[in-house]
Motif scaffolding. Structure first.
Motif, mmCIF file in Angstrom:
data_model
loop_
_atom_site.group_PDB
_atom_site.id
_atom_site.type_symbol
_atom_site.label_atom_id
_atom_site.label_comp_id
_atom_site.label_asym_id
_atom_site.label_seq_id
_atom_site.Cartn_x
_atom_site.Cartn_y
_atom_site.Cartn_z
ATOM 1 N N ILE A 215 1.022 -1.223 0.021
ATOM 2 C CA ILE A 215 -0.025 0.059 0.132
ATOM 3 C C ILE A 215 1.043 1.328 0.074
ATOM 4 C CG2 ILE A 215 -1.673 1.122 1.280
ATOM 5 C CD1 ILE A 215 -2.599 -1.330 2.301
ATOM 6 N N VAL A 216 0.736 2.264 -1.052
ATOM 7 C CA VAL A 216 1.509 3.471 -1.097
ATOM 8 C C VAL A 216 0.675 4.560 -0.479
ATOM 9 C CG1 VAL A 216 2.504 5.066 -2.627
ATOM 10 C CG2 VAL A 216 2.375 2.790 -3.317
ATOM 11 N N ILE A 217 1.153 5.027 0.781
ATOM 12 C CA ILE A 217 0.292 5.959 1.356
ATOM 13 C C ILE A 217 0.947 7.423 0.964
ATOM 14 C CG2 ILE A 217 -0.175 7.058 3.773
ATOM 15 C CD1 ILE A 217 -1.098 4.282 3.338
ATOM 16 N N MET A 218 -0.018 8.100 0.340
ATOM 17 C CA MET A 218 0.367 9.496 -0.589
ATOM 18 C C MET A 218 0.081 10.826 0.568
ATOM 19 S SD MET A 218 -0.407 8.823 -4.253
ATOM 20 C CE MET A 218 0.538 10.447 -4.902
ATOM 21 N N THR A 219 0.798 11.725 0.539
ATOM 22 C CA THR A 219 0.416 13.125 1.438
ATOM 23 C C THR A 219 -0.688 13.644 0.779
ATOM 24 O OG1 THR A 219 2.157 14.391 0.235
ATOM 25 C CG2 THR A 219 2.861 12.929 2.124
ATOM 26 N N PRO A 220 -1.319 14.957 1.514
ATOM 27 C CA PRO A 220 -2.065 15.789 0.908
ATOM 28 C C PRO A 220 -1.243 16.674 -0.188
ATOM 29 C CG PRO A 220 -2.319 15.887 3.127
ATOM 30 C CD PRO A 220 -1.211 14.912 2.958
ATOM 31 N N ARG A 221 -1.835 17.366 -1.033
ATOM 32 C CA ARG A 221 -1.278 18.002 -2.182
ATOM 33 C C ARG A 221 -0.159 19.033 -1.442
ATOM 34 N NH1 ARG A 221 -5.541 20.722 -5.652
ATOM 35 N NH2 ARG A 221 -5.135 22.419 -4.520
ATOM 36 N N PRO A 222 0.960 18.990 -2.119
ATOM 37 C CA PRO A 222 1.496 18.310 -3.364
ATOM 38 C C PRO A 222 1.750 16.942 -3.035
ATOM 39 C CG PRO A 222 3.061 19.571 -2.464
ATOM 40 C CD PRO A 222 1.970 20.120 -1.835
ATOM 41 N N GLY A 223 1.120 15.983 -3.805
ATOM 42 C CA GLY A 223 1.207 14.482 -3.614
ATOM 43 C C GLY A 223 2.638 14.072 -3.664
ATOM 44 N N ARG A 224 3.089 13.604 -2.249
ATOM 45 C CA ARG A 224 4.300 12.710 -2.395
ATOM 46 C C ARG A 224 4.106 11.200 -1.660
ATOM 47 N NH1 ARG A 224 5.543 17.850 0.275
ATOM 48 N NH2 ARG A 224 6.456 19.258 -1.175
ATOM 49 N N ILE A 225 5.011 10.369 -1.933
ATOM 50 C CA ILE A 225 4.886 9.111 -0.994
ATOM 51 C C ILE A 225 5.361 9.255 0.378
ATOM 52 C CG2 ILE A 225 5.524 6.777 -1.281
ATOM 53 C CD1 ILE A 225 5.544 6.795 -4.194
ATOM 54 N N GLU A 226 4.550 9.266 1.213
ATOM 55 C CA GLU A 226 4.844 9.104 2.692
ATOM 56 C C GLU A 226 5.625 7.926 3.074
ATOM 57 O OE1 GLU A 226 2.560 9.703 7.016
ATOM 58 O OE2 GLU A 226 2.270 11.105 5.309
ATOM 59 N N GLU A 227 4.805 6.906 2.736
ATOM 60 C CA GLU A 227 5.473 5.512 3.098
ATOM 61 C C GLU A 227 4.619 4.212 2.111
ATOM 62 O OE1 GLU A 227 6.021 2.781 6.943
ATOM 63 O OE2 GLU A 227 5.312 4.764 7.228
ATOM 64 N N ILE A 228 5.494 3.378 2.103
ATOM 65 C CA ILE A 228 5.245 1.975 1.391
ATOM 66 C C ILE A 228 5.087 0.937 2.162
ATOM 67 C CG2 ILE A 228 5.384 0.641 -0.690
ATOM 68 C CD1 ILE A 228 7.001 2.814 -2.108
ATOM 69 N N ILE A 229 3.799 0.437 2.427
ATOM 70 C CA ILE A 229 3.712 -0.736 3.476
ATOM 71 C C ILE A 229 3.427 -1.973 2.722
ATOM 72 C CG2 ILE A 229 2.128 -1.322 5.445
ATOM 73 C CD1 ILE A 229 1.571 1.692 5.772
ATOM 74 N N PRO A 230 4.445 -2.885 3.249
ATOM 75 C CA PRO A 230 4.121 -4.196 2.467
ATOM 76 C C PRO A 230 3.128 -4.974 3.333
ATOM 77 C CG PRO A 230 6.179 -4.249 3.710
ATOM 78 C CD PRO A 230 5.701 -2.715 3.835
ATOM 79 N N VAL A 231 1.956 -5.668 2.524
ATOM 80 C CA VAL A 231 0.989 -6.262 3.311
ATOM 81 C C VAL A 231 1.232 -7.936 3.276
ATOM 82 C CG1 VAL A 231 -1.399 -6.854 3.450
ATOM 83 C CG2 VAL A 231 -0.573 -4.379 2.485
ATOM 84 N N GLU A 232 1.778 -8.271 4.382
ATOM 85 C CA GLU A 232 2.185 -9.712 4.482
ATOM 86 C C GLU A 232 1.350 -10.716 5.304
ATOM 87 O OE1 GLU A 232 5.890 -8.653 6.491
ATOM 88 O OE2 GLU A 232 6.898 -8.354 4.639
ATOM 89 N N LEU A 233 0.133 -10.246 4.934
ATOM 90 C CA LEU A 233 -1.111 -11.355 5.433
ATOM 91 C C LEU A 233 -1.300 -12.267 4.459
ATOM 92 C CD1 LEU A 233 -3.377 -8.486 7.028
ATOM 93 C CD2 LEU A 233 -1.425 -9.730 8.353
ATOM 94 N N GLU A 234 -1.629 -13.521 4.951
ATOM 95 C CA GLU A 234 -1.820 -14.685 4.021
ATOM 96 C C GLU A 234 -3.411 -14.396 3.444
ATOM 97 O OE1 GLU A 234 -2.233 -19.612 4.569
ATOM 98 O OE2 GLU A 234 -1.441 -18.437 6.264
#
Length: 262
Positions: A215-234
């Motif tokens: 999941i790519v978390i984006m900031t309010p405008r101007p859009g930047r990538i705040e964090e990329i979270i791997p989802v490791e659930l089965e």
């Protein structure tokens, strides 16, 4: 439950390198929609873009589709730079946008016909109708279909072009809650069956966790990538599990929607 089908492995890797985009507002002043966005998606991954309205999620999707050009930076599929729209990158919107004067079958045939594919596509259309469970509605018109059925036609219409990357801009947002959950499983089944790389824009945190590899978390405008979270659930994922709910709480807090701690 999502069926475990052997993927066809149609997906391709996607890279977004330092992309920025500015637009003119109605008063002719400039604003920055995206600022120095970089992202790598492996072939066959399903990645969700999540963030507040106006943060540039749809703009980024349109640039990957080739419908917008970046002000700076570059986007690549494999080693090929994205400069224009291409059938190898399909785009599905919230509205199915079916041709109302065409049957379901002819809606699916429209893509190959537009690309100049001369061969008889009937067998392939039949295959994709079966894939989305609509073989009995081949001769129906869009106004005969429910919202979920129409969206399945839109997905099949995009997939019949065998895209390496499928871009989905809140494709389930207009559906009721129960249909939406069924369609989430439908998208996952199609993704597993075709091995297509998917980039999925959603405002629904549960949907992002349920479906995504990351999941790519984006900031309010101007859009930047705040964090990329791997989802490791089965998979298939349990929406009520402690791990699912903990990840949901983490993302909500990151997006500043969680209640304040006392």
């Amino acid at each position: 439950m999502v069926s475990s089908l052997n993927p066809v492995a149609e997906g391709a890797a996607l890279r977004v390198n330092g992309v920025s985009k500015r637009f003119l507002s109605p008063d002719r002043s400039e604003f920055t929609a995206l600022d120095n966005v970089s992202l790598s998606v492996k072939a066959g991954q399903l990645v969700s873009l999540v963030g507040p309205s106006g943060c540039g999620k749809s703009t980024l999707l349109r640039m990957i589709a080739g419908l917008e050009t970046p002000g700076s930076g570059e986007l690549l599929v494999g080693t090929e730079k994205i400069t224009k729209p291409c059938a190898s990158r399909g785009l599905v919107f919230q509205d199915p946008n079916l041709f109302p004067w065409l049957t379901v079958r002819k809606n699916l045939q429209a893509g190959p016909t537009a690309r100049g594919v001369r061969k008889d596509t009937r067998q392939e259309v039949d295959e994709f109708l079966r894939l989305v469970g609509l073989e009995n509605f081949a001769d129906a018109y869009p106004h005969h279909l429910s919202g979920g059925m129409a969206q399945r036609v839109a997905l099949a219409r995009a997939l019949i072009n065998h895209p390496q990357i499928l871009l989905l801009d809140e494709p389930l947002g207009a559906l009721d809650a129960f249909t939406r959950m069924r369609m989430q499983d439908e998208v996952l089944r199609l993704w597993q069956a075709r091995g297509t790389t998917m980039v999925f824009v959603t405002h629904d945190i549960d949907e992002a966790i349920y479906m995504s590899d990351s999941i790519v978390i984006m900031t309010p405008r101007p859009g930047r990538i705040e964090e990329i979270i791997p989802v490791e659930l089965e998979r298939p994922r349990d929406r009520s599990s402690a791990e699912f709910l903990a990840l949901r709480a983490r993302i909500l807090k990151m997006l500043h929607f969680a209640g304040e701690e006392h």
